[in-house]
Design an enzyme around this catalytic site. Structure first.
Site, PDB file in Angstrom:
ATOM      1  N   HIS A 137       0.858  -1.193   0.000  1.00  0.00           N
ATOM      2  CA  HIS A 137       0.000   0.000   0.000  1.00  0.00           C
ATOM      3  C   HIS A 137       0.891   1.238   0.000  1.00  0.00           C
ATOM      4  O   HIS A 137       1.293   1.747   1.050  1.00  0.00           O
ATOM      5  CB  HIS A 137      -0.920  -0.008   1.225  1.00  0.00           C
ATOM      6  CG  HIS A 137      -1.944   1.087   1.199  1.00  0.00           C
ATOM      7  ND1 HIS A 137      -3.292   0.858   1.350  1.00  0.00           N
ATOM      8  CD2 HIS A 137      -1.829   2.426   1.019  1.00  0.00           C
ATOM      9  CE1 HIS A 137      -3.960   1.993   1.282  1.00  0.00           C
ATOM     10  NE2 HIS A 137      -3.076   2.969   1.084  1.00  0.00           N
ATOM     11  N   ARG A 169       3.215  16.660 -15.160  1.00  0.00           N
ATOM     12  CA  ARG A 169       2.517  17.219 -16.329  1.00  0.00           C
ATOM     13  C   ARG A 169       2.840  16.546 -17.644  1.00  0.00           C
ATOM     14  O   ARG A 169       2.133  16.757 -18.622  1.00  0.00           O
ATOM     15  CB  ARG A 169       2.835  18.713 -16.433  1.00  0.00           C
ATOM     16  CG  ARG A 169       2.432  19.455 -15.179  1.00  0.00           C
ATOM     17  CD  ARG A 169       2.609  20.931 -15.330  1.00  0.00           C
ATOM     18  NE  ARG A 169       2.404  21.577 -14.040  1.00  0.00           N
ATOM     19  CZ  ARG A 169       2.700  22.838 -13.784  1.00  0.00           C
ATOM     20  NH1 ARG A 169       3.216  23.603 -14.730  1.00  0.00           N
ATOM     21  NH2 ARG A 169       2.483  23.351 -12.592  1.00  0.00           N
ATOM     22  N   ASP A 209      -6.292   3.103  -9.071  1.00  0.00           N
ATOM     23  CA  ASP A 209      -7.400   3.434  -8.156  1.00  0.00           C
ATOM     24  C   ASP A 209      -8.280   4.558  -8.673  1.00  0.00           C
ATOM     25  O   ASP A 209      -7.839   5.479  -9.362  1.00  0.00           O
ATOM     26  CB  ASP A 209      -6.903   3.701  -6.723  1.00  0.00           C
ATOM     27  CG  ASP A 209      -6.359   5.099  -6.503  1.00  0.00           C
ATOM     28  OD1 ASP A 209      -5.775   5.675  -7.444  1.00  0.00           O
ATOM     29  OD2 ASP A 209      -6.516   5.611  -5.384  1.00  0.00           O
ATOM     30  N   GLY A 223      -9.018   8.321  -1.946  1.00  0.00           N
ATOM     31  CA  GLY A 223      -9.599   9.628  -1.649  1.00  0.00           C
ATOM     32  C   GLY A 223     -10.473   9.558  -0.411  1.00  0.00           C
ATOM     33  O   GLY A 223     -10.484   8.557   0.306  1.00  0.00           O
ATOM     34  N   GLU A 244     -10.844   3.935   6.781  1.00  0.00           N
ATOM     35  CA  GLU A 244      -9.726   4.814   7.169  1.00  0.00           C
ATOM     36  C   GLU A 244     -10.287   6.016   7.930  1.00  0.00           C
ATOM     37  O   GLU A 244      -9.788   6.363   8.991  1.00  0.00           O
ATOM     38  CB  GLU A 244      -8.967   5.270   5.905  1.00  0.00           C
ATOM     39  CG  GLU A 244      -7.809   6.228   6.184  1.00  0.00           C
ATOM     40  CD  GLU A 244      -7.139   6.748   4.904  1.00  0.00           C
ATOM     41  OE1 GLU A 244      -7.759   6.681   3.814  1.00  0.00           O
ATOM     42  OE2 GLU A 244      -5.991   7.241   5.016  1.00  0.00           O
ATOM     43  N   ASP A 255       2.087   4.002   2.679  1.00  0.00           N
ATOM     44  CA  ASP A 255       1.040   4.881   2.121  1.00  0.00           C
ATOM     45  C   ASP A 255       1.604   6.031   1.265  1.00  0.00           C
ATOM     46  O   ASP A 255       1.652   5.913   0.043  1.00  0.00           O
ATOM     47  CB  ASP A 255       0.136   5.400   3.243  1.00  0.00           C
ATOM     48  CG  ASP A 255      -1.275   5.688   2.763  1.00  0.00           C
ATOM     49  OD1 ASP A 255      -1.597   5.379   1.601  1.00  0.00           O
ATOM     50  OD2 ASP A 255      -2.087   6.225   3.553  1.00  0.00           O
TER      51      ASP A 255
HETATM   52  O1  LIG Z   1      -7.182  14.305  -9.695  1.00  0.00           O
HETATM   53  C1  LIG Z   1      -8.236  14.926  -9.592  1.00  0.00           C
HETATM   54  O2  LIG Z   1      -8.592  15.734 -10.432  1.00  0.00           O
HETATM   55  C2  LIG Z   1      -9.108  14.723  -8.414  1.00  0.00           C
HETATM   56  C3  LIG Z   1     -10.298  15.391  -8.315  1.00  0.00           C
HETATM   57  C4  LIG Z   1     -11.077  15.222  -7.172  1.00  0.00           C
HETATM   58  C5  LIG Z   1     -10.665  14.375  -6.157  1.00  0.00           C
HETATM   59  C6  LIG Z   1      -9.465  13.711  -6.272  1.00  0.00           C
HETATM   60  C7  LIG Z   1      -9.023  12.862  -5.159  1.00  0.00           C
HETATM   61  O3  LIG Z   1      -9.756  12.638  -4.229  1.00  0.00           O
HETATM   62  C8  LIG Z   1      -7.680  12.292  -5.224  1.00  0.00           C
HETATM   63  C9  LIG Z   1      -7.337  11.554  -3.957  1.00  0.00           C
HETATM   64  C10 LIG Z   1      -6.080  10.742  -4.148  1.00  0.00           C
HETATM   65  O4  LIG Z   1      -5.529  10.496  -2.896  1.00  0.00           O
HETATM   66  C11 LIG Z   1      -4.794   9.332  -3.019  1.00  0.00           C
HETATM   67  N1  LIG Z   1      -4.434   8.894  -1.684  1.00  0.00           N
HETATM   68  C12 LIG Z   1      -3.193   8.935  -1.211  1.00  0.00           C
HETATM   69  N2  LIG Z   1      -3.161   8.500   0.039  1.00  0.00           N
HETATM   70  C13 LIG Z   1      -4.416   8.164   0.384  1.00  0.00           C
HETATM   71  C14 LIG Z   1      -4.982   7.637   1.559  1.00  0.00           C
HETATM   72  O5  LIG Z   1      -4.354   7.381   2.595  1.00  0.00           O
HETATM   73  N3  LIG Z   1      -6.316   7.440   1.553  1.00  0.00           N
HETATM   74  C15 LIG Z   1      -7.062   7.694   0.457  1.00  0.00           C
HETATM   75  N4  LIG Z   1      -6.549   8.189  -0.687  1.00  0.00           N
HETATM   76  C16 LIG Z   1      -5.245   8.421  -0.719  1.00  0.00           C
HETATM   77  C17 LIG Z   1      -5.679   8.418  -3.812  1.00  0.00           C
HETATM   78  O6  LIG Z   1      -4.926   7.478  -4.512  1.00  0.00           O
HETATM   79  C18 LIG Z   1      -6.354   9.378  -4.762  1.00  0.00           C
HETATM   80  O7  LIG Z   1      -5.722   9.360  -6.006  1.00  0.00           O
HETATM   81  C19 LIG Z   1      -8.670  13.866  -7.402  1.00  0.00           C
HETATM   82 ZN   LIG Z   2      -3.636   4.894   0.689  1.00  0.00          ZN
END
Ligand SMILES: O=C(O)c1cccc(C(=O)CC[C@H]2O[C@@H](n3cnc4c(=O)[nH]cnc43)[C@H](O)[C@@H]2O)c1
Ligand SMILES: [Zn+2]
Length: 361
Positions: free
Chosen positions: A35, A90, A157, A191, A221, A299
């Site tokens: 993870h 980018r 994901d 997310g 979580e 993480d």
């Molecule tokens: O990329 C975008 O445009 C976008 C738009 C709206 C919402 C999101 C996300 O919510 C991206 C979240 C992102 O966070 C990552 N992540 C990393 N660590 C964790 C964790 O501990 N728990 C949950 N999510 C996590 C995940 O892989 C998402 O890609 C993006």
């Molecule tokens: Zn995670």
């Protein structure tokens, strides 16, 4: 309890509460990481290099300023900062650099195998060509394997908060034979959980599973055990990302143990995002006591000021583990991984032979 589960106190060796310092043992221990997020693994060194390529970014590059920037008030704040790092990636060359350098950092910690959570939607929606994106991660995966010997696999994901559009895009990228990368093994959901119910993603997980991918959503979580149940029953989860709140439901713990659904535990992350108040209050002990297959993970390590070795040291303290216990924990990750059986046997044997050499006077 099978012999590849950690059982505190089960080993004959002195525990870490004695005089032994586990850090040197952990540093050399061959490990699997299940993870760890692609973008969330960008170290200050990688962030600085990306920021130099894109000087308009608001992400600081000075390590001290970066440590402050990576201090989170809550989970929502964490996601906001996370997305500012996503904005640094980018071009396909940025993707390749990030992936290869993340593998270098994993290899330095003796990580032999890692399932890296990649969010292709965040890159394609920012204009990176989908085919070029896949080529970049695959090219870096192959280069990393031949240069460092670390095997990378992908978990694509869905960024849940971005809605069903992102779910559709993610499953399309994961199942289209012309795009799907060779290293892809699983399908996830990340997310925020609050306001993002898991059941709505069932049709997308059904498609991914039908295409041969394994189901590994984040759940429990930042919300309660009902989210973990949803992940199991609706998304057919084979492992759970975090699953921290499972400790509140003894029936759930018994179910996870009976069906060998592993929890991907990330202790420092849970503190950094304020999912758990303190390390001493972390429910990892309850998981082990209930016979759940516990794996240790990092993480988003640089964002949380940690790395996998540090997470193992924390687990050693919380579970009072000696070298045998730590080796058992490392073997839990191998058992719960999506490596094939010969690959699992090789890595388990390597852990055993490292441990017996270490313990031989
Ligand atoms: O990329 C975008 O445009 C976008 C738009 C709206 C919402 C999101 C996300 O919510 C991206 C979240 C992102 O966070 C990552 N992540 C990393 N660590 C964790 C964790 O501990 N728990 C949950 N999510 C996590 C995940 O892989 C998402 O890609 C993006
Ligand atoms: Zn995670």
């Amino acid at each position: 309890m099978t012999d590849n589960r950690t059982a505190p106190g089960a080993s004959a060796m002195p525990s870490t509460s004695g005089t032994r310092d586990p850090h040197a043992f952990i540093a050399g221990l061959p490990k699997a990481e299940l993870h760890v997020h692609h973008v969330g693994s960008a170290s200050p060194r990688i962030v600085a290099e990306l920021a130099a390529r894109h000087p308009d970014s608001k992400v600081p590059t000075d390590p001290e300023a970066l440590a402050d920037y990576f201090t989170f008030t809550d989970f929502a704040h964490f996601i906001q900062v996370y997305l500012s790092v996503v904005d640094l990636i980018r071009t396909p060359e940025d993707v390749r650099l990030l992936t290869f350098e993340v593998a270098r950092d994993l290899a330095r910690q003796q990580v032999r195998y890692a399932e890296l959570t990649v969010t292709p939607y965040s890159s394609t929606r920012r204009g990176i060509d989908e085919r070029a994106f896949m080529e970049a991660i695959e090219d870096a995966r192959k280069a990393a394997e031949s240069e460092f010997g670390t095997v990378l696999r992908w978990c694509f994901d869905i960024p849940g908060e971005a809605g069903l559009v992102s779910a559709e895009e993610t499953v399309r990228l994961a199942t289209d034979d012309r795009l799907r990368p060779e290293g892809l093994v699983s399908f996830g959901l990340g997310g925020p959980e609050i306001g993002v119910p898991r059941p709505q993603f069932k049709p997308y997980f059904d498609r991914a599973i039908a295409a041969g991918l394994r189901s590994v959503p984040h759940a429990g979580e930042t919300t309660g055990p009902e989210t973990v149940w949803d992940a199991l029953t609706e998304l057919r989860a084979e492992r759970i990302g975090h699953g921290t709140s499972s400790a509140q439901d003894p029936k759930l713990l018994a179910h996870l143990a009976e069906h060998r659904v592993a929890l991907e535990v990330c202790p420092t992350s849970n503190i950094a995002t304020r999912a758990v108040r303190t390390l001493d209050e972390h429910p990892i002990k309850e998981f082990v006591r209930a016979g759940v297959l516990v794996t240790i993970n990092s993480d988003d390590p640089p964002m949380f000021g940690t790395d996998l070795n540090n997470e193992y040291a924390i687990a050693a303290r919380l579970l009072d583990l000696d070298e045998q216990g730590l080796a058992a924990l490392a073997k839990n990750a191998v058992a719960a991984s999506f490596l094939d059986e010969p690959g699992k046997a090789r890595l388990s044997d390597e852990i055993d032979s490292y441990t017996s050499t270490w313990l031989t006077p």
